[in-house]
Design a protein around this motif. Structure first.
Motif, PDB file in Angstrom:
ATOM      1  N   LYS A  70      -0.096  -1.392   3.462  1.00 37.48           N
ATOM      2  CA  LYS A  70       0.502  -0.014   3.149  1.00 37.48           C
ATOM      3  C   LYS A  70      -0.583   0.876   2.999  1.00 37.48           C
ATOM      4  O   LYS A  70      -1.748   0.537   2.301  1.00 37.48           O
ATOM      5  CB  LYS A  70       1.313  -0.220   2.015  1.00 37.48           C
ATOM      6  CG  LYS A  70       2.634  -0.995   2.157  1.00 37.48           C
ATOM      7  CD  LYS A  70       3.465  -0.631   1.128  1.00 37.48           C
ATOM      8  CE  LYS A  70       5.048  -1.136   1.237  1.00 37.48           C
ATOM      9  NZ  LYS A  70       5.258  -2.604   1.629  1.00 37.48           N
ATOM     10  N   GLY A  72      -0.401   3.491   1.065  1.00 42.24           N
ATOM     11  CA  GLY A  72      -0.625   3.890  -0.441  1.00 42.24           C
ATOM     12  C   GLY A  72      -1.282   2.673  -1.249  1.00 42.24           C
ATOM     13  O   GLY A  72      -1.658   2.941  -2.376  1.00 42.24           O
ATOM     14  N   ARG A  73      -1.602   1.490  -0.426  1.00 39.78           N
ATOM     15  CA  ARG A  73      -2.269   0.319  -1.141  1.00 39.78           C
ATOM     16  C   ARG A  73      -3.751   0.343  -0.570  1.00 39.78           C
ATOM     17  O   ARG A  73      -4.564  -0.592  -0.878  1.00 39.78           O
ATOM     18  CB  ARG A  73      -1.728  -1.173  -0.758  1.00 39.78           C
ATOM     19  CG  ARG A  73      -0.371  -1.443  -1.641  1.00 39.78           C
ATOM     20  CD  ARG A  73      -0.277  -2.817  -1.529  1.00 39.78           C
ATOM     21  NE  ARG A  73       1.156  -3.053  -2.096  1.00 39.78           N
ATOM     22  CZ  ARG A  73       2.057  -3.993  -1.586  1.00 39.78           C
ATOM     23  NH1 ARG A  73       1.583  -4.661  -0.558  1.00 39.78           N
ATOM     24  NH2 ARG A  73       3.115  -4.340  -2.417  1.00 39.78           N
TER      25      ARG A  73
END
Ligand SMILES: [Zn+2]
Ligand SMILES: [Zn+2]
Length: 219
Positions: A70, A72-73
């Motif tokens: 991801k 966002g990760r």
């Protein structure tokens, strides 16, 4: 990692089943296998994986879906190269493989699925049948990972000397008077029209109220 099961869930997440889903799912299965991850979304493996995708096309969604990486990760890195390729990095071992989708596969779709009419359905079926060496070209690569590229807490913050905005993870540029954010350094993707000090007071605009857009074919 079963192709049909993954393909089904990937198509659901992406919004439709398309040839790109088959390529992306198979790319992810192969990439993970090459770096020794059998169940990339599991608790112990998800932290070991980093994936660079080189295109923002259908296949990119499939790669992200199957691997669980991801944005966002920070485990999904988007390189805007326009190339149908993805690189799979095992953070624990440091090994990395770049998997490229071949152009030959497009031409060979009619050979692998001659009974299917229509370009997209034929590609879809053929891409399921093609062996990996026909569908992909693979390179073992080394990826230089900087500390500031890795998942985890923010390593560094710098305030832009021109606009004051804080820039995270070493993405600032060195200006003559100190750090600059990308926009102030001239790498912006937009042109600012004005500041909006009170967004709640802004009227709801219809597209015909915006003269630049209403006649420009953007509808
Ligand atoms: Zn698609
Ligand atoms: Zn700035």
């Amino acid at each position: 990692m079963d192709l049909e099961t993954l393909l089904q869930s990937s198509a659901e997440a992406h919004g439709h089943l398309c040839p790109g889903q088959v390529i992306g799912v198979r790319m992810a299965i192969l990439g993970c296998r090459l770096i020794g991850l059998t169940d990339p979304t599991s608790r112990d493996q998800i932290k070991k994986l980093l994936v660079y995708v080189e295109m923002d096309r259908c296949a990119a969604d499939a790669v992200a879906h199957v691997t669980g990486v991801k944005l966002g990760r920070r485990s999904l890195k988007f390189m805007d190269f326009g190339i149908m390729a993805a690189t799979f990095v095992n953070l624990q071992t440091g090994r990395a493989f770049r998997v490229l989708s071949t152009e030959e596969a497009r031409e060979l779709a009619s050979v692998y699925a001659p009974e299917i009419p229509g370009k997209a359905p034929q590609q879809l079926k053929a891409y399921k049948r093609m062996p990996d060496p026909v569908l992909f070209r693979v390179e073992e690569v080394r990826v230089k990972l900087r500390d500031v590229d890795l998942p985890g807490p923010t390593r560094r913050k710098a305030a832009c000397v021109r606009c004051g905005q804080v820039v995270r993870d070493g993405r600032e540029e060195d200006g003559p008077d100190g750090p600059l954010c990308a926009h102030c350094a001239g790498r912006s993707y937009f042109q600012k029209i004005r500041d909006v000090p009170d967004p709640e007071a802004e009227p709801v605009r219809e597209i015909q109220d915006i003269p630049e857009l209403s006649g420009a074919g953007i509808r």
